[in-house]
Design a protein around this motif. Sequence first.
Motif, PDB file in Angstrom:
ATOM      1  N   ALA A 209       0.847  -0.857   0.102  1.00 33.52           N
ATOM      2  CA  ALA A 209      -0.330   0.123  -0.093  1.00 33.52           C
ATOM      3  C   ALA A 209       0.653   1.370  -0.209  1.00 33.52           C
ATOM      4  O   ALA A 209       0.427   2.278  -0.592  1.00 33.52           O
ATOM      5  N   PHE A 210       1.537   0.974   0.928  1.00 35.14           N
ATOM      6  CA  PHE A 210       3.223   1.784   0.889  1.00 35.14           C
ATOM      7  C   PHE A 210       3.567   2.478  -0.305  1.00 35.14           C
ATOM      8  O   PHE A 210       3.520   3.399  -1.094  1.00 35.14           O
ATOM      9  N   ALA A 211       4.042   1.454  -1.222  1.00 32.00           N
ATOM     10  CA  ALA A 211       4.228   1.759  -2.505  1.00 32.00           C
ATOM     11  C   ALA A 211       3.513   2.128  -3.484  1.00 32.00           C
ATOM     12  O   ALA A 211       3.743   3.420  -4.348  1.00 32.00           O
ATOM     13  N   ASN A 212       2.432   2.019  -3.770  1.00 31.88           N
ATOM     14  CA  ASN A 212       0.954   2.192  -4.617  1.00 31.88           C
ATOM     15  C   ASN A 212       1.493   4.279  -4.008  1.00 31.88           C
ATOM     16  O   ASN A 212       0.711   4.965  -4.932  1.00 31.88           O
ATOM     17  N   PHE A 213       0.983   3.718  -2.630  1.00 30.07           N
ATOM     18  CA  PHE A 213       0.699   6.061  -2.538  1.00 30.07           C
ATOM     19  C   PHE A 213       2.035   6.669  -2.721  1.00 30.07           C
ATOM     20  O   PHE A 213       1.773   7.514  -3.296  1.00 30.07           O
ATOM     21  N   LEU A 214       3.518   6.118  -3.201  1.00 34.86           N
ATOM     22  CA  LEU A 214       4.249   6.649  -2.946  1.00 34.86           C
ATOM     23  C   LEU A 214       4.498   7.163  -4.500  1.00 34.86           C
ATOM     24  O   LEU A 214       4.478   7.973  -5.501  1.00 34.86           O
ATOM     25  N   LYS A 215       3.900   6.239  -5.457  1.00 32.53           N
ATOM     26  CA  LYS A 215       4.200   6.351  -6.822  1.00 32.53           C
ATOM     27  C   LYS A 215       2.602   7.610  -7.067  1.00 32.53           C
ATOM     28  O   LYS A 215       2.840   8.241  -8.380  1.00 32.53           O
ATOM     29  N   ALA A 216       1.942   7.590  -6.667  1.00 29.01           N
ATOM     30  CA  ALA A 216       0.925   8.208  -6.708  1.00 29.01           C
ATOM     31  C   ALA A 216       1.562   9.451  -6.313  1.00 29.01           C
ATOM     32  O   ALA A 216       0.909  10.695  -6.472  1.00 29.01           O
ATOM     33  N   ARG A 217       1.750   9.653  -5.303  1.00 27.47           N
ATOM     34  CA  ARG A 217       2.601  11.272  -5.024  1.00 27.47           C
ATOM     35  C   ARG A 217       3.898  12.142  -5.432  1.00 27.47           C
ATOM     36  O   ARG A 217       3.323  12.877  -6.270  1.00 27.47           O
ATOM     37  N   PHE A 218       4.601  10.865  -5.782  1.00 24.57           N
ATOM     38  CA  PHE A 218       5.642  11.852  -7.257  1.00 24.57           C
ATOM     39  C   PHE A 218       4.472  11.803  -8.378  1.00 24.57           C
ATOM     40  O   PHE A 218       5.181  12.564  -9.028  1.00 24.57           O
ATOM     41  N   MET A 219       3.557  10.537  -9.283  1.00 26.48           N
ATOM     42  CA  MET A 219       3.303  11.392 -10.146  1.00 26.48           C
ATOM     43  C   MET A 219       2.671  12.207 -10.283  1.00 26.48           C
ATOM     44  O   MET A 219       2.181  13.292 -11.367  1.00 26.48           O
ATOM     45  N   ILE A 220       1.208  12.898  -8.794  1.00 21.97           N
ATOM     46  CA  ILE A 220       0.968  14.128  -8.728  1.00 21.97           C
ATOM     47  C   ILE A 220       2.410  15.188  -9.078  1.00 21.97           C
ATOM     48  O   ILE A 220       1.270  16.432  -9.696  1.00 21.97           O
ATOM     49  N   HIS A 221       2.901  15.539  -8.830  1.00 28.82           N
ATOM     50  CA  HIS A 221       3.640  16.305  -8.901  1.00 28.82           C
ATOM     51  C   HIS A 221       4.225  16.791 -10.783  1.00 28.82           C
ATOM     52  O   HIS A 221       4.574  17.762 -10.555  1.00 28.82           O
ATOM     53  N   LEU A 222       3.526  15.432 -11.548  1.00 23.65           N
ATOM     54  CA  LEU A 222       3.955  16.118 -12.811  1.00 23.65           C
ATOM     55  C   LEU A 222       3.033  16.593 -13.360  1.00 23.65           C
ATOM     56  O   LEU A 222       2.567  16.273 -14.789  1.00 23.65           O
ATOM     57  N   LYS A 223       1.830  16.977 -12.610  1.00 32.44           N
ATOM     58  CA  LYS A 223       0.756  17.193 -13.509  1.00 32.44           C
ATOM     59  C   LYS A 223       0.364  17.810 -14.494  1.00 32.44           C
ATOM     60  O   LYS A 223      -0.110  18.012 -15.352  1.00 32.44           O
ATOM     61  N   ASP A 224       1.402  18.544 -14.213  1.00 26.85           N
ATOM     62  CA  ASP A 224       2.300  19.453 -15.967  1.00 26.85           C
ATOM     63  C   ASP A 224       3.135  19.435 -16.494  1.00 26.85           C
ATOM     64  O   ASP A 224       3.352  20.396 -17.203  1.00 26.85           O
ATOM     65  N   VAL A 225       3.216  18.410 -16.459  1.00 29.36           N
ATOM     66  CA  VAL A 225       4.226  18.157 -16.974  1.00 29.36           C
ATOM     67  C   VAL A 225       3.807  17.517 -18.343  1.00 29.36           C
ATOM     68  O   VAL A 225       3.044  16.255 -18.236  1.00 29.36           O
ATOM     69  N   ASP A 226       4.606  16.938 -19.751  1.00 26.25           N
ATOM     70  CA  ASP A 226       4.057  16.637 -20.625  1.00 26.25           C
ATOM     71  C   ASP A 226       3.879  14.967 -20.169  1.00 26.25           C
ATOM     72  O   ASP A 226       4.997  14.132 -19.359  1.00 26.25           O
ATOM     73  N   GLY A 227       2.653  13.973 -20.370  1.00 27.17           N
ATOM     74  CA  GLY A 227       3.379  12.221 -20.560  1.00 27.17           C
ATOM     75  C   GLY A 227       1.857  12.695 -18.819  1.00 27.17           C
ATOM     76  O   GLY A 227       1.797  10.885 -18.084  1.00 27.17           O
ATOM     77  N   TYR A 228       1.202  13.697 -18.430  1.00 25.98           N
ATOM     78  CA  TYR A 228       1.359  12.774 -16.566  1.00 25.98           C
ATOM     79  C   TYR A 228      -0.722  12.188 -17.020  1.00 25.98           C
ATOM     80  O   TYR A 228      -1.249  12.784 -18.423  1.00 25.98           O
ATOM     81  N   ASN A 229      -0.593  11.937 -16.599  1.00 24.52           N
ATOM     82  CA  ASN A 229      -2.231  10.615 -16.372  1.00 24.52           C
ATOM     83  C   ASN A 229      -2.853  10.985 -15.160  1.00 24.52           C
ATOM     84  O   ASN A 229      -2.189   9.790 -14.240  1.00 24.52           O
ATOM     85  N   ALA A 230      -4.023  11.224 -14.852  1.00 22.27           N
ATOM     86  CA  ALA A 230      -4.698  11.024 -13.578  1.00 22.27           C
ATOM     87  C   ALA A 230      -4.639   9.821 -13.341  1.00 22.27           C
ATOM     88  O   ALA A 230      -5.274   9.224 -12.145  1.00 22.27           O
ATOM     89  N   SER A 231      -5.347   8.909 -14.347  1.00 20.97           N
ATOM     90  CA  SER A 231      -5.859   8.001 -14.080  1.00 20.97           C
ATOM     91  C   SER A 231      -4.716   6.821 -13.129  1.00 20.97           C
ATOM     92  O   SER A 231      -5.205   6.103 -13.110  1.00 20.97           O
ATOM     93  N   GLU A 232      -3.991   7.365 -14.158  1.00 19.32           N
ATOM     94  CA  GLU A 232      -2.134   5.798 -13.248  1.00 19.32           C
ATOM     95  C   GLU A 232      -2.391   6.292 -11.992  1.00 19.32           C
ATOM     96  O   GLU A 232      -2.465   5.808 -11.085  1.00 19.32           O
ATOM     97  N   ILE A 233      -2.932   8.045 -11.656  1.00 18.06           N
ATOM     98  CA  ILE A 233      -2.407   8.719  -9.709  1.00 18.06           C
ATOM     99  C   ILE A 233      -4.199   7.581  -9.113  1.00 18.06           C
ATOM    100  O   ILE A 233      -3.519   6.601  -8.529  1.00 18.06           O
ATOM    101  N   LEU A 234      -5.060   6.950  -9.719  1.00 21.47           N
ATOM    102  CA  LEU A 234      -6.024   7.937  -8.645  1.00 21.47           C
ATOM    103  C   LEU A 234      -5.904   5.531  -9.132  1.00 21.47           C
ATOM    104  O   LEU A 234      -7.117   4.954  -7.611  1.00 21.47           O
ATOM    105  N   SER A 235      -5.028   4.780 -10.469  1.00 18.48           N
ATOM    106  CA  SER A 235      -5.472   3.042  -9.773  1.00 18.48           C
ATOM    107  C   SER A 235      -4.469   3.266  -9.461  1.00 18.48           C
ATOM    108  O   SER A 235      -4.778   2.281  -8.386  1.00 18.48           O
ATOM    109  N   SER A 236      -3.648   3.705  -8.535  1.00 18.96           N
ATOM    110  CA  SER A 236      -2.706   3.268  -8.208  1.00 18.96           C
ATOM    111  C   SER A 236      -3.133   3.802  -6.149  1.00 18.96           C
ATOM    112  O   SER A 236      -3.219   3.320  -5.534  1.00 18.96           O
ATOM    113  N   ILE A 237      -3.905   5.094  -6.009  1.00 16.62           N
ATOM    114  CA  ILE A 237      -4.219   5.050  -4.998  1.00 16.62           C
ATOM    115  C   ILE A 237      -5.527   3.938  -4.403  1.00 16.62           C
ATOM    116  O   ILE A 237      -5.757   3.355  -3.556  1.00 16.62           O
TER     117      ILE A 237
END
Length: 471
Positions: free
Chosen positions: A197-225
């Motif tokens: 669960a912690f590893a998936n949480f960290l994936k979401a944390r680091f991916m949200i940083h990329l919100k304004d970067v090309d390739g950002y994918n909200a669905s991937e974050i929600l899947s990790s959550i």
Amino acid sequence: MRISNNLKRLFGMGLVLILSACDSYLDVNENPNNPEDAPISGLMINGTYESAYNVYRIGDIAANYVQYLASPNQASASDTMEPISNNTAWFRLYNVMTDLVVLVEKAEEQGATHYQGAAQVLIALNLGMGVDIFGDMPFSESFNFETVTPAYDSDSSLYDIIMINLDQGIANLQTSTTASLGSDDFIYGGDVDKWLAFANFLKARFMIHLKDVDGYNASEILSSIDNAFTSNDDNAKVDFFEQSINPWSQVARNNANLVLGGWISEQFIEALDGTSYSTVDPRLPLMVGATDDGEYIGTVNGAGRGDAPEQGARSTLVEGQYYTSPGSPVLIGTFSEMKFIEAEAAFDVNKSRSYQAYLDGIVAHMEMLEVPQEEIDAYLASTEVSMGEGAFTIDDIFKEKWIALFLHPETWNDARRYDYQYKNMTLPANLNPNLNGEYIRRLPYPDSETSRNGNNVPSVTLLDRIFWDTE
């Protein structure tokens, strides 16, 4: 988890590793710890403990930048965003990553895949914390004992390495193992499901940083959550004990003994006391101390104590509260933070899910602080807090996340992504003139690194942005 007498004995082993840990490229010709011979259990003790302590170290650096804390001294460098050489934070990040790299190698040799996976998760955590404050860092050449002047990897490429470590860590944690994690794991006590669960949480944390970067994918974050934390019981944290008290408790204790620190910013007080927002937040007295007169009065960043020089005339961190008791945990990642990540990621794709996650994040933090239920209900009854899905904005998410992540370094990442647009947040008095009236965007490289590896250290200013901090 609460550290038992058994773990206290194990902690002694960890201290030996901490005090003698290998310096990697910091000392290529001598390897005083000889980590190739260190047991994986001892490396795990050190890895979990020091990773939590690094959260404190970086949180301590960032706390003034995001106006949780303010210096009682006028024009203090921490308040005014002057360049400060953060040698200790840099050294400790690399020190623990060195041991974690060795742990990955030794665990792989022994088929101890759960140790390997947990170590990979912790590498991602520490590397991510480093990249988020320094940008480009040495990594690919840093742990082979072949050079004291390793090349720097770009911050964006290091984010790829972070995600690779998390994905590999998840895979290894799901694989059968020759050795199980146990009391040598100071974060979860060997609970592999919580590590996943912690590893998936960290994936979401680091991916949200990329919100304004090309390739950002909200669905991937929600899947990790969806595969991450389900309650406060899953929070990643290390509890402390009488032999090694919580570092924020030590700040409060030092302040009480007139070694001044931990004074609360006026901005934070006024965000909760009904000044910046009409709703008084019941968390305020559970997070910071009152003045001798029973009031909550902050210190203006950069201005110092001003006309209230006496101890007790301003709010400070005080011992005995959730964040500042000797046995309080250092929080690495929480269910509340995850809910605010979910709220941000879902905001443009599923407004209903976003709004519910926002409310859940508030409740999770209040429950963690043990706010009485009637006070939680009263806070949520305010239309300023529960404004309804239609009136709900991204500003509401960042405001409540800023409160819920009190003293945590992740808030500085949020502040930069949000361009410091918190309500009534203003630049500190006596601001570093080299910032040209703008907020700090990164840390300078430490003096120890520029003296040792100066030919490779990038030339940066405090206004240069980390790759995800787009204009």
